[in-house]
Write an enzyme that holds these catalytic residues in place. Structure first.
Site, PDB file in Angstrom:
ATOM      1  CB  ALA A   1      -0.924   0.006   1.218  1.00 39.31           C
ATOM      2  CG  ASP A   2       3.231   4.620  -1.086  1.00 36.44           C
ATOM      3  OD1 ASP A   2       2.922   5.753  -0.656  1.00 36.44           O
ATOM      4  OD2 ASP A   2       4.388   4.202  -1.126  1.00 36.44           O
ATOM      5  CD  GLN A   3      -2.733   8.754   2.185  1.00 35.94           C
ATOM      6  OE1 GLN A   3      -1.993   9.130   3.079  1.00 35.94           O
ATOM      7  NE2 GLN A   3      -4.030   8.541   2.362  1.00 35.94           N
TER       8      GLN A   3
END
Length: 181
Positions: A57-59
């Protein structure tokens, strides 16, 4: 988030060069970058444990047509939050599931946040209270903390703002038979 949803997991840090991924990606495509970073992370860990279901995951944050990175100092956080005062920006949370060294699913969700026109006095109190922990957050805020007072409205999913498109991830884990439906 996963723990709260009753999903058992173990954390393994993906040793990836995020700067290299960013350097080859169109900075105007912040949502696409969030997914690509998630994919790269999931693959990096999946290659070490082929049988595991690996969630990466990343943002990313897009503001005024550009990509915003984490602040390197509280002074930089102050300048960023001052610039965002009275405006809107988007948070893009990407996720990818990998198994056997291949990405089997990926997705992204976007939330739009409207920053209120807060006072300089509030900003100083906020920075003093939250401290250097803000440097770990792409927008220099944590919605689940005092940062909630920076906003007048949020359009989108709460979990997306926190950094994971949780509902789509849970749906894919159920579809794949990892979680019971």
């Amino acid at each position: 988030m996963l723990e709260g949803a009753g999903v058992p997991f173990a954390v393994q840090v993906a040793d990836v060069d995020e700067a290299a991924v960013k350097a080859t990606h169109d900075p105007a495509d912040a949502a696409g970058l969030a997914v690509e970073l998630a994919r790269v992370k999931a693959l990096a860990v999946s290659r070490h444990d082929a049988e595991a279901w690996v969630l990466g995951a990343d943002q990313t944050l897009s503001f005024q047509g550009g990509l915003v990175s984490k602040a390197g100092s509280l002074d930089e956080a102050r300048a960023r939050l001052t610039a965002m005062r009275g405006t809107v920006h988007q948070l893009h949370s990407g996720a990818a599931l990998a198994r056997n060294g291949q990405v089997v699913w990926s997705g992204v969700d976007t939330a739009t946040l409207r920053v209120r026109n807060f006072s300089d006095a509030f900003l100083e109190t906020y920075l003093k209270t939250e401290g250097e922990g803000l440097l770990a957050c792409v927008g220099s805020y944590r919605l689940e903390g005092m940062g909630s007072q920076l906003f007048e409205a949020v359009e989108g999913d709460y979990f997306t703002v926190l950094g994971l498109p949780l509902w789509p991830v849970l749906a894919e884990l159920r579809r794949a038979g990892v979680l019971r439906s």
